[in-house]
Design an enzyme around this catalytic site. Structure first.
Site, short mmCIF file in Angstrom:
data_model
loop_
_atom_site.label_atom_id
_atom_site.label_comp_id
_atom_site.label_asym_id
_atom_site.label_seq_id
_atom_site.Cartn_x
_atom_site.Cartn_y
_atom_site.Cartn_z
N LYS A 120 0.82 -1.19 0.00
CA LYS A 120 0.00 0.00 0.00
C LYS A 120 0.86 1.26 0.00
O LYS A 120 0.39 2.37 -0.23
CB LYS A 120 -0.88 0.03 1.26
CG LYS A 120 -1.72 -1.20 1.44
CD LYS A 120 -2.37 -1.20 2.83
CE LYS A 120 -2.71 -2.61 3.20
NZ LYS A 120 -2.96 -2.75 4.64
N GLY A 121 2.14 1.07 0.29
CA GLY A 121 3.02 2.23 0.52
C GLY A 121 3.09 3.24 -0.60
O GLY A 121 3.27 4.43 -0.36
N GLU A 174 7.12 2.42 -6.43
CA GLU A 174 7.36 1.94 -5.06
C GLU A 174 7.52 3.13 -4.11
O GLU A 174 7.93 4.21 -4.53
CB GLU A 174 8.66 1.12 -5.02
CG GLU A 174 8.47 -0.37 -4.92
CD GLU A 174 8.00 -0.85 -3.54
OE1 GLU A 174 7.24 -0.13 -2.85
OE2 GLU A 174 8.40 -1.94 -3.15
N ASP A 175 7.22 2.90 -2.84
CA ASP A 175 7.49 3.94 -1.86
C ASP A 175 8.98 4.05 -1.57
O ASP A 175 9.54 5.13 -1.55
CB ASP A 175 6.68 3.70 -0.57
CG ASP A 175 6.84 2.29 0.00
OD1 ASP A 175 7.57 1.46 -0.57
OD2 ASP A 175 6.20 2.01 1.04
N ASP A 210 14.67 -0.66 -0.47
CA ASP A 210 15.43 -0.94 0.74
C ASP A 210 16.42 -2.06 0.42
O ASP A 210 17.43 -1.83 -0.23
CB ASP A 210 14.43 -1.29 1.85
CG ASP A 210 15.07 -1.42 3.22
OD1 ASP A 210 16.08 -0.77 3.49
OD2 ASP A 210 14.54 -2.19 4.05
N LYS A 246 17.17 3.62 -0.03
CA LYS A 246 18.20 3.42 1.01
C LYS A 246 19.28 2.52 0.40
O LYS A 246 19.26 1.30 0.63
CB LYS A 246 17.60 2.68 2.20
CG LYS A 246 16.79 3.50 3.16
CD LYS A 246 16.49 2.63 4.39
CE LYS A 246 15.12 2.86 4.93
NZ LYS A 246 14.74 1.91 5.99
N PHE A 303 14.65 4.19 9.77
CA PHE A 303 13.28 3.73 9.50
C PHE A 303 12.37 4.95 9.39
O PHE A 303 12.27 5.75 10.32
CB PHE A 303 12.79 2.77 10.57
CG PHE A 303 11.53 2.08 10.14
CD1 PHE A 303 11.59 0.95 9.33
CD2 PHE A 303 10.29 2.56 10.50
CE1 PHE A 303 10.43 0.33 8.88
CE2 PHE A 303 9.11 1.95 10.07
CZ PHE A 303 9.20 0.82 9.26
N VAL A 304 11.72 5.09 8.25
CA VAL A 304 10.92 6.28 8.00
C VAL A 304 9.44 5.94 7.81
O VAL A 304 9.09 4.84 7.37
CB VAL A 304 11.44 7.07 6.77
CG1 VAL A 304 12.77 7.70 7.06
CG2 VAL A 304 11.51 6.19 5.53
N ASP A 349 4.53 3.19 6.26
CA ASP A 349 3.90 2.88 7.53
C ASP A 349 4.85 2.21 8.52
O ASP A 349 5.91 1.68 8.15
CB ASP A 349 2.72 1.93 7.32
CG ASP A 349 3.19 0.51 6.99
OD1 ASP A 349 4.02 0.36 6.09
OD2 ASP A 349 2.75 -0.44 7.68
N ARG A 398 0.75 6.42 7.70
CA ARG A 398 0.78 6.62 6.25
C ARG A 398 0.30 8.02 5.86
O ARG A 398 0.63 8.53 4.80
CB ARG A 398 -0.11 5.59 5.53
CG ARG A 398 0.38 4.15 5.64
CD ARG A 398 -0.37 3.28 4.64
NE ARG A 398 -0.27 1.86 4.92
CZ ARG A 398 0.74 1.07 4.55
NH1 ARG A 398 1.74 1.58 3.88
NH2 ARG A 398 0.74 -0.21 4.84
P1 IMP Z 1 12.74 -4.23 0.27
O1 IMP Z 1 12.13 -5.45 -0.33
O2 IMP Z 1 13.61 -4.52 1.44
O3 IMP Z 1 13.42 -3.32 -0.73
O4 IMP Z 1 11.57 -3.47 0.95
C1 IMP Z 1 10.72 -2.65 0.31
C2 IMP Z 1 9.50 -2.43 1.17
O5 IMP Z 1 9.79 -2.46 2.56
C3 IMP Z 1 8.97 -1.06 0.89
O6 IMP Z 1 8.05 -1.09 -0.15
C4 IMP Z 1 8.34 -0.70 2.21
O7 IMP Z 1 7.00 -1.15 2.24
C5 IMP Z 1 9.13 -1.43 3.24
N1 IMP Z 1 10.13 -0.55 3.89
C6 IMP Z 1 11.46 -0.57 3.73
N2 IMP Z 1 12.06 0.39 4.44
C7 IMP Z 1 11.07 1.03 5.09
C8 IMP Z 1 11.04 2.15 6.01
O8 IMP Z 1 12.06 2.77 6.37
N3 IMP Z 1 9.80 2.50 6.45
C9 IMP Z 1 8.66 1.88 6.07
N4 IMP Z 1 8.63 0.85 5.22
C10 IMP Z 1 9.84 0.43 4.75
MG MG Z 2 5.90 -1.00 0.03
#
Ligand code: IMP
Ligand code: MG
Length: 199
Positions: free
Chosen positions: A62-63, A118-119, A122, A150, A171-172, A178, A184
């Site tokens: 949902k981000g 994407e939001d 990470d 990040k 962590f944001v 969220d 959110r």
């Molecule tokens: P990844 O698969 O580790 O790249 O994670 C991506 C997803 O993790 C993002 O779409 C977010 O939903 C969540 N996420 C990663 N870092 C954060 C953060 O700092 N705050 C909130 N959600 C995060």
């Molecule tokens: Mg997300």
């Protein structure tokens, strides 16, 4: 105080903002005005790159919903939107490392200029999983737009084609992001500090 401004330190000096629990602290990292400006720039880049064509935005629920809804309105092209949902995170701050498809697209992307929205990038696990499954569906183009990045956390070699802001390893929350489904609706992107779990 201007609309959307968030006084994060000490949760407004004792006056708690709605949704902020005791001991939690929000510190503004990126103000709403800066987000709006950058969103317009990202939309301009997309408009330039796909001049004369249609773009199909795929939001990762949902981000990404808030970023997508702002960016799509600034794109000067024919657009369409769809959503996909995955789960990789539990209720807290850490990824489970496993990505599961929770909701697939409503329609085919074959032959379309797809921008995966994407939001935040990470570890890159989510986006590399999504790129893999969407590539198999033969889009004409497949790009990634992310509000935040990040890079220091990356476990997969993926890059955003359109990135709003690179951020440090914090962590944001806010502007769609969220913590256990909360925050959110914050207009700014804020760093969330929470008290350490008791041992
Ligand atoms: P990844 O698969 O580790 O790249 O994670 C991506 C997803 O993790 C993002 O779409 C977010 O939903 C969540 N996420 C990663 N870092 C954060 C953060 O700092 N705050 C909130 N959600 C995060
Ligand atoms: Mg997300």
């Amino acid at each position: 105080m201007s609309a959307g401004a968030i006084r994060a330190s000490k949760n407004d000096g004792g006056v708690r903002r709605p949704g902020v629990s005791y001991g939690e602290k929000l510190t503004v990292l990126i103000r709403h005005a800066a987000i709006q400006k950058r969103v317009r720039e990202v939309a301009r880049e997309i408009t330039k790159d796909f001049r004369g064509e249609r773009v199909h935005l795929v939001g990762v629920l949902k981000g990404a919903c808030i970023f997508l809804s702002d960016v799509v309105r600034e794109i000067g092209l024919e657009t369409s939107i769809d959503f996909i949902a995955v789960s990789s995170y539990g209720k807290g701050k850490e990824s489970s490392g496993q990505v599961r498809l929770l909701k697939d697209l409503d329609s085919s992307i074959a032959g379309l200029n797809v921008i995966l929205v994407e939001d935040i990038l990470d570890t890159g696990l989510t986006i590399s999983y999504l790129l893999r499954i969407l590539r198999q569906r033969k889009p004409k183009a497949l790009r990634v737009a992310a509000l935040l990045d990040k890079p220091s956390r990356r476990l997969r070699d993926v890059k955003g084609d359109y990135v709003g802001f690179p951020i440090p390893n914090e962590f944001v929350v806010g502007y769609g992001l969220d913590y256990a489904e909360r925050f959110r609706n914050l207009k700014d992107v804020c760093v969330l500090s929470i008290p350490a779990e008791p041992r």
